[in-house]
Write a protein that holds these residues in place. Sequence first.
Motif, mmCIF file in Angstrom:
data_model
loop_
_atom_site.group_PDB
_atom_site.id
_atom_site.type_symbol
_atom_site.label_atom_id
_atom_site.label_comp_id
_atom_site.label_asym_id
_atom_site.label_seq_id
_atom_site.Cartn_x
_atom_site.Cartn_y
_atom_site.Cartn_z
ATOM 1 N N THR A 54 0.633 9.600 4.220
ATOM 2 C CA THR A 54 0.096 10.956 4.124
ATOM 3 C C THR A 54 -0.743 11.332 5.338
ATOM 4 O O THR A 54 -0.958 12.501 5.602
ATOM 5 C CB THR A 54 -0.743 11.112 2.846
ATOM 6 N N SER A 109 -11.210 0.096 -6.868
ATOM 7 C CA SER A 109 -9.871 0.588 -7.186
ATOM 8 C C SER A 109 -8.903 -0.313 -6.439
ATOM 9 O O SER A 109 -9.182 -0.731 -5.312
ATOM 10 C CB SER A 109 -9.678 2.027 -6.699
ATOM 11 N N ALA A 156 -7.353 7.997 -3.748
ATOM 12 C CA ALA A 156 -6.833 9.354 -3.567
ATOM 13 C C ALA A 156 -7.317 9.964 -2.259
ATOM 14 O O ALA A 156 -6.548 10.609 -1.544
ATOM 15 C CB ALA A 156 -7.210 10.234 -4.750
ATOM 16 N N GLY A 161 -1.349 6.787 -3.478
ATOM 17 C CA GLY A 161 -0.954 7.128 -4.832
ATOM 18 C C GLY A 161 0.556 7.205 -4.898
ATOM 19 O O GLY A 161 1.250 6.799 -3.949
#
Length: 174
Positions: A54, A109, A156, A161
Amino acid sequence: MAVCGFLIDGANRPANPHLVKVNTPGGTVAPMPTTPGAQGASSGMKSATLAVSTDPQTPVCVLEAVTAAEQGHGLMDRTSVAPYAGMAFVFDSPSTDLFYMKDTLIPLSIAWFRADGRFIDATEMPPCPPVTAICPTYSAAAPYTLAVEVPEGRLAAMGIGPGATVHLGGTCGT
């Protein structure tokens, strides 16, 4: 075989580990030990860049855990992952090893990836209280060759993700 999934205090810190600013929840950032033999330090630990599909032009700096000892110690007894964005756990072949939060003070995470870098799964891992006899374990939905741990809620913001692909590259700053 269980694997403790936590950040190891890096002995071979890069000259400039701040490739991108990492906002650490909770304010105070504890310095990473750089002296060999310092708490949790590992003489073989190195940093690596982690690029996410991304935003591939803005990689983050992570510590790379390759050996069982590096993977086993992780972020135990730490209050921050700074100055790194997190830790990457690298496996030579697809793994189903479990992660747990024994002696970890901060919530993390975790995301797991296939050999081609494609995202498999992610979850949140709260610290395991010291009085707990058996800590919960966390596993991916499929075998993986890379796991990435960051402070809770940061996946995120890093673009990690469903649909993401990551690439673990060379040492930070190079």
